[in-house]
Design a protein around this motif. Sequence first.
Motif, mmCIF file in Angstrom:
data_model
loop_
_atom_site.group_PDB
_atom_site.id
_atom_site.type_symbol
_atom_site.label_atom_id
_atom_site.label_comp_id
_atom_site.label_asym_id
_atom_site.label_seq_id
_atom_site.Cartn_x
_atom_site.Cartn_y
_atom_site.Cartn_z
ATOM 1 N N TYR A 174 81.390 17.974 60.693
ATOM 2 C CA TYR A 174 80.915 19.109 61.658
ATOM 3 C C TYR A 174 81.833 20.254 61.754
ATOM 4 C CZ TYR A 174 78.898 21.438 65.763
ATOM 5 O OH TYR A 174 78.290 22.011 66.281
ATOM 6 N N ARG B 272 78.380 21.543 59.417
ATOM 7 C CA ARG B 272 78.049 21.382 58.149
ATOM 8 C C ARG B 272 78.258 22.713 57.374
ATOM 9 N NH1 ARG B 272 74.774 17.372 56.142
ATOM 10 N NH2 ARG B 272 75.039 18.277 54.049
ATOM 11 N N THR C 189 82.051 20.317 55.088
ATOM 12 C CA THR C 189 81.905 21.759 55.750
ATOM 13 C C THR C 189 81.993 22.924 54.805
ATOM 14 O OG1 THR C 189 82.579 20.790 57.911
ATOM 15 C CG2 THR C 189 82.645 23.111 57.580
#
Lengths: 114, 116
Positions: free
Chosen positions: B7, B9, B111
């Motif tokens: 987290y 993305r 990410t």
Amino acid sequence: GDSVTQTEGQVALSEEDFLTIHCNYSASGYPTLFWYVQYPGEGPQLLFRASRDKEKGSSRGFEATYDKGTTSFHLRKASVQESDSAVYYCALSDPGANTGKLTFGHGTILRVHP
Amino acid sequence: GALVYQYPRRTICKSGTSMRMECQAVGFQATSVAWYRQSPQKTFELIALSTVNSAIKYEQNFTQEKFPISHPNLSFSSMTVLNAYLEDRGLYLCGARLGLGTYEQYFGPGTRLTVL
């Protein structure tokens, strides 16, 4: 240092064709070898691994055999499907170093046309 | 099965600013976590490797001052990209290893960092 060489940068096939992606490695010691597959927008997924000479890894119709003599771990599939289109990475981890570091090849883009 | 979440993305930041990304192992305890950057050309660069009960080891060309990593427990790791510039753009991947006797890494979706 350790290195992995994938000969093909891109491969274009039709469905049901036979696939070979060549992978050769250079490492001290006795590395563990892997094939990973990466689909668009995702991280690499482990296909399978092999840890000793002549061991065959396989998954989803893909297979590769560890060959210490030729330092190779070529990926093969007898009949590809359009859904196999992705980027394929050969990688190694040297257990002697036990660092957990993976060394990746540059990847092979596979495009399968219907 | 072994799942790894990352987290955010996608993230966009202005040049010179910083951003933090997280990696969460679900269903297993990760004895080591490796952070990679995947370039637009698809090659992988190892940034650093964090192993339980050991110091975080950075690869050449990557420093703690630029990419500080926190690994407070066996299921969570975070990395910050400080003072991000154009050359820092790419897909940042977290690879988690189950145990010291295993060698495969399970990756999150990454990410994607865009720097304006």
